[in-house]
Design an enzyme around this catalytic site. Sequence first.
Site, short mmCIF file in Angstrom:
data_model
loop_
_atom_site.label_atom_id
_atom_site.label_comp_id
_atom_site.label_asym_id
_atom_site.label_seq_id
_atom_site.Cartn_x
_atom_site.Cartn_y
_atom_site.Cartn_z
N LYS A 83 84.75 -35.50 37.76
CA LYS A 83 85.94 -36.27 37.37
C LYS A 83 87.14 -35.77 38.17
O LYS A 83 87.42 -34.57 38.22
CB LYS A 83 86.16 -36.06 35.87
CG LYS A 83 86.92 -37.16 35.17
CD LYS A 83 86.85 -36.94 33.66
CE LYS A 83 87.67 -37.92 32.91
NZ LYS A 83 87.76 -37.54 31.49
C1 E4P Z 1 88.88 -40.28 29.53
O1 E4P Z 1 88.04 -39.86 30.26
C2 E4P Z 1 89.84 -39.43 28.81
O2 E4P Z 1 89.24 -38.18 28.56
C3 E4P Z 1 90.24 -39.99 27.48
O3 E4P Z 1 89.72 -41.26 27.24
C4 E4P Z 1 91.70 -39.83 27.19
O4 E4P Z 1 91.97 -40.37 25.94
P1 E4P Z 1 93.33 -40.06 25.14
O5 E4P Z 1 94.40 -40.92 25.70
O6 E4P Z 1 93.00 -40.44 23.72
O7 E4P Z 1 93.59 -38.59 25.29
#
Ligand code: E4P
Length: 219
Positions: A83
């Site tokens: 990522k």
């Molecule tokens: C995606 O990969 C992120 O980890 C995640 O969806 C972020 O979500 P949030 O806005 O609830 O922190």
Amino acid sequence: MKFFLDTADIAEIREAQETGLLDGITTNPSHVAKSGRNFIELVREICEIVPGPVSAEVTAEGKDEMLRQGRFLADLAPNVVVKVPLTQEGLKAVKVFTEEGIKTNVTLCFSPVQALLAAKVGATYISPFVGRLDDIAIEGMQGIRDIRAIYDNYGFGTQILTASTRSAMHIQDAAIAGSDVATMPMALFKKLVNNPLTDIGLKLFDTDWNKIPEANRTY
Ligand code: E4P
């Protein structure tokens, strides 16, 4: 549409895995911090539980260190997806990962034009954050529809991974928009099956079933 769980909590991952609905996992530095675990051990363990893609995030800001971290993570298990944040340095790193056959998930995407850049460097997944846009009164789901249109216009193979989901409506709308994946917290994953009409209907069927003489309903 594939379902990913957005967590680094092993108990949640095991519980979701048992439902037969889980296709993969997304983690991020915040989830890892919450787990209190060693990052590398955690990624290894998640990859053993879930056969599908497991996103593990690099934390470096420069391309070269991103490449070192990403290669290390990709070596941990065959289902690791590296990522990478949607920055200029991140995109340069994704280009190299793509050439090396390492799968990537480009995260922190907040606009369709950013998603276009990620596709151009060959990202495996793009993660547009719908909830964080909704939080500031910008309709996140419109972004998913627009990215779908852009990717279809040019035949990009990058998969749209709707992220930062907060409600069952986000999951439903993402599926209608043609998102390839939605990642969600455990609380939301559990809620998707619920409908009060199902519960009411089940109770009614049970009441009526018990009105039938036992000899007529034993099999
Ligand atoms: C995606 O990969 C992120 O980890 C995640 O969806 C972020 O979500 P949030 O806005 O609830 O922190």
